[in-house]
Design an enzyme around this catalytic site. Sequence first.
Site, PDB file in Angstrom:
ATOM      1  N   LYS A 224      58.505 -43.537 -21.981  1.00 63.81           N
ATOM      2  CA  LYS A 224      57.566 -42.530 -21.235  1.00 63.81           C
ATOM      3  C   LYS A 224      58.467 -40.812 -21.444  1.00 63.81           C
ATOM      4  CE  LYS A 224      54.223 -44.219 -18.095  1.00 63.81           C
ATOM      5  NZ  LYS A 224      54.476 -45.500 -18.496  1.00 63.81           N
TER       6      LYS A 224
ATOM      7  N   LYS B 118      56.900 -41.538 -12.195  1.00 60.69           N
ATOM      8  CA  LYS B 118      56.374 -43.007 -13.377  1.00 60.69           C
ATOM      9  C   LYS B 118      57.698 -44.035 -13.684  1.00 60.69           C
ATOM     10  CE  LYS B 118      52.945 -41.967 -15.711  1.00 60.69           C
ATOM     11  NZ  LYS B 118      51.394 -40.407 -16.632  1.00 60.69           N
TER      12      LYS B 118
ATOM     13  N   GLY C 253      49.912 -48.947 -16.788  1.00 54.79           N
ATOM     14  CA  GLY C 253      49.348 -50.249 -16.011  1.00 54.79           C
ATOM     15  C   GLY C 253      49.366 -50.045 -14.144  1.00 54.79           C
ATOM     16  N   GLY C 254      50.431 -48.668 -13.962  1.00 52.84           N
ATOM     17  CA  GLY C 254      50.647 -48.024 -12.418  1.00 52.84           C
ATOM     18  C   GLY C 254      50.795 -48.978 -12.207  1.00 52.84           C
TER      19      GLY C 254
ATOM     20  N   HIS D 214      41.123 -39.030 -16.287  1.00 48.95           N
ATOM     21  CA  HIS D 214      41.840 -40.017 -17.237  1.00 48.95           C
ATOM     22  C   HIS D 214      40.881 -40.389 -18.471  1.00 48.95           C
ATOM     23  CE1 HIS D 214      45.255 -43.435 -18.346  1.00 48.95           C
ATOM     24  NE2 HIS D 214      44.402 -43.265 -18.797  1.00 48.95           N
TER      25      HIS D 214
ATOM     26  N   HIS E 264      45.545 -46.791  -9.147  1.00 50.22           N
ATOM     27  CA  HIS E 264      45.712 -45.999 -10.993  1.00 50.22           C
ATOM     28  C   HIS E 264      45.646 -47.603 -12.237  1.00 50.22           C
ATOM     29  CE1 HIS E 264      48.245 -42.763  -9.638  1.00 50.22           C
ATOM     30  NE2 HIS E 264      49.525 -44.227  -8.986  1.00 50.22           N
TER      31      HIS E 264
ATOM     32  N   GLU F 297      46.482 -41.493 -24.680  1.00 49.41           N
ATOM     33  CA  GLU F 297      46.412 -41.248 -22.842  1.00 49.41           C
ATOM     34  C   GLU F 297      46.338 -40.282 -22.744  1.00 49.41           C
ATOM     35  OE1 GLU F 297      47.002 -44.256 -20.345  1.00 49.41           O
ATOM     36  OE2 GLU F 297      45.959 -45.891 -20.892  1.00 49.41           O
TER      37      GLU F 297
ATOM     38  N   ARG G 172      49.374 -50.944 -28.868  1.00 49.23           N
ATOM     39  CA  ARG G 172      49.060 -52.162 -28.394  1.00 49.23           C
ATOM     40  C   ARG G 172      46.841 -51.991 -28.343  1.00 49.23           C
ATOM     41  NH1 ARG G 172      47.412 -51.918 -23.175  1.00 49.23           N
ATOM     42  NH2 ARG G 172      48.302 -51.106 -21.450  1.00 49.23           N
TER      43      ARG G 172
END
Length: 647
Positions: free
Chosen positions: A116, A158, A164-165, A208, A235, A275, A297
């Site tokens: 990230k 994060k 996926g949280g 989101h 999340h 996202e 993906r």
Amino acid sequence: MITSLLVANRGEIACRVIRTARRFGVRTVAVYSDADAKALHVRMADEAVHIGPSPARESYLRGDKIIEAAKQTGAEAIHPGYGFLSENADFAQAVIDAGLIWVGPKPPSIRAMGLKDAAKKLMAEAGVPVTPGYLGEDQDPKRLKREADSIGYPVLIKAVAGGGGKGMRRVDGAAGFDEALESAKREAASSFGDDRVLIEKYIASPRHIEVQVFGDAQGNVVHLFERDCSLQRRHQKVIEEAPAPGMDAETREAVCSAAVRAAKAVNYENAGTIEFIADASEGLRPDRIWFMEMNTRLQVEHPVTEEITGQDLVEWQLRVASGEKLPKTQDELSINGHAIEARLYAEDPAKGFLPSVGRLRYFELRRPYRIAPRIETGVEQDDEISVFYDPMIAKLVVTANSREYAIEGLAKTCAQVRCWPVRTNAEFLKRLLERPEFGAADFDTGFIGRNLNELSTASEPRPEVLQAVAMMVVDPTLGGKADDIRATYLSRDRTGWGWLEGFRLNSGRAETIVKLTDGASSYNVRFDEPSVGTLPWVEQVPEGYLVDDDGRTYLFREDEPRGTGTTHGLHDGEIEAPMPGKVTAVEVSQGEKVAKGQRLLTLEAMKMEHALTAPFDGTVAELNATPGAQVTEGQLLVRVEAEQPSS
């Protein structure tokens, strides 16, 4: 096109890929663990190969076994689905090095977007707006806390390699930072093998928004418009829809164009999702939407995009992986209708969303009258829900000409879910869909959390439900049909007895009293005056009487004592494991005094961490847990003795 395909995944996504492959005459190969030997995706494929024991790390995460299975069966290509190895650049490269076709983006693109912090730097250079935060290499906890203090609370911790949280924690103040950081790093290491984190500003009213992108080997990149995935719990996405409500043409152009720039910046091929986080405090605006991350993906929620565009994204994946150009240009793509997807999980919202495992003795996803939901599932009746994998058992999708009708249709679909004895979140989903705020698009990512108690509290069976069951007890030949006997019933729960009136029943036997129990409460139903009404359908099964009502499945029995109604494995201070799992942290020691609500230990199960807390003030009298220990459901972990009042 590719002629033979190995699907390196399980469950509904494996079934989804196999369906499209079949449509084009592509031979399919499934892989499976011990737990999935009889799974639906195994039954659907042309051939199946066993790759190891039930834990994912010994089967679905073993890239070497998967590649060997492809070679053994003569598969030409590997489709990773989502999760597991789908975003593992080393695995993708190993597939290519083995002379196989990788149905996904090239490894350099996965690497570029997989971390990230690096991805955000790259996006900023490409002119894509990013959220303020700390992306530095220094992972010293003191440095991370200083950065959080500097950014200003609330902040998000994060996992750098996350998704996926997992490995994500919100921190509202400096006092809670250290504990949240430790928990996030521990979960990140367990989920991704990498405990590094980044810090970013938490947006107060976040929506989101994500954009489906697709690229080919010829350098073409298009978007297939946006999705709104704001309804989340911890999340994890719960409801997704396309297009995003409240998205005007100007904002759509801005966010979708930014997504295409992001994909082009990494020479992207195949399916991907960009996202974004939007500050929706004043509605969706072009200048208040920032890049969060890219998922390299296919996404869980891809069906809503397929529904509004009329495209099969798995077909696109196979064509692009075969070297073909994108099937459509940007000008040929348009939005038609509105689609909403709900994730049906094997979990019990009334018990803190604890996963529910076991055999699906009764399982049916029914289609309401005049509604044609799209159902994506990897299980059928009599299949097993395993503790080893994610508890999502189906995706329910409804498409309509308007958002209003899509919501109504999906709520009705959730209301007719039948699942027993495994519990589901169908009733929770129906309540969520029927909230006025959702209908008005007045929500953000914190909506579920703020309304969790109201959304998740288990409902008592409606009088009509009890009436319908009692009717079957009196005369099983009636088959759930209501006619002309009115009933009153005497209800008993943990608070005592009470009378309610006005329920209808076809019995013909005045003054008949039927005693029912659902295992937690007892009910007496008495029939007397004639009336007319409509009741839910009841089915007599070997265990008793099965009835579905508003997304909840009940099993009633006659003339049985009231159940104990135990919750969360708690028996007078005895803390039991609510499911099989691994103890990841023990926060107390034997003899230690604890306060009500204090965390005692953390259990990892079904890819999530679950905190077990003290039920009251007291002392840890017995401690049977150590970090790293595997535990079974019902195993006594901690016993707390209540404080005795001073004399």
